[in-house]
Design a protein around this motif. Sequence first.
Motif: not given
Length: 242
Positions: A235-236, A232, A186, A241-242, A183-184, A212
């Motif tokens: 993938t961010t 959501n 870096t 990581k948020n 999902e998240n 981002p």
Amino acid sequence: MVKTKYQRAILKLSGEALAGQNGFGIDPATVRSITQELKEVHQLGIEIAIVVGGGNIWRGSIGAEMGMDRAQADYMGMLATVMNALSLQDALENLDVPSRVQTSIEMRAVAEPYIRRKAIRHLQKGRVVIFAGGTGNPYFTTDTTAALRAAEIEADVILMAKNNVDGVYSADPKTDQTATKFENLTHLDVISKGLKVMDSTASSLSMDNNIPLVVFNLNVPGNIKRVVMGENIGTTVGNKKN
Ligand code: UDP
């Protein structure tokens, strides 16, 4: 006005996104459906710039594999992105969405040259700006172009539209059943784990400039809007990581 998560976004479209079922060339119906979605996002009042690839027509690396000079083959790839940009502009125009194409390699008869301040001005006036020609340099990609332009125009995010993949996975979900979706992440994770999000130059540039990204599936109708509204769905990737 509706509250959106991002105010100024760069949408990275691969050339393949414009090819439709054929997997090659430009499919006008596919281009129309993408621009229809863009129109809806544009109507939310978001400033949108597009960086378009050229892999549906030509890739420099393939020319080089066949014995061509790499730089020469890459310039052909950059020209391919211009064709894609013009097809996107044509479709946007048919939907009455104002747009401008800016090329990194001058070709004044078909488009404006890339001028950063002018691009920002167009965005402020509600025009969709399409960046064509990549960075204008061989040995780079349009992913790197997206990171570069995002830094230059101070975009809030890069929307990395993928074909039939809904985010970043630990392995290829088409061939490996154990693959899990992140999902998240870096940018550093992406680089150190060698995940297929962008090439490493584009990832480093995004990391160094704190840009981002959201990686999402373009093939689900309405997804561009979902992403800019902050749902959501993919993938961010960011510096934290948020
Ligand atoms: N290219 C280049 N410099 C750039 C951007 C692109 O030389 O700054 C060339 C390169 O040959 C590449 C081709 O243009 O293979 C098409 O771009 P890309 O592969 O990024 O397109 P996509 O995979 O997004 O369709």
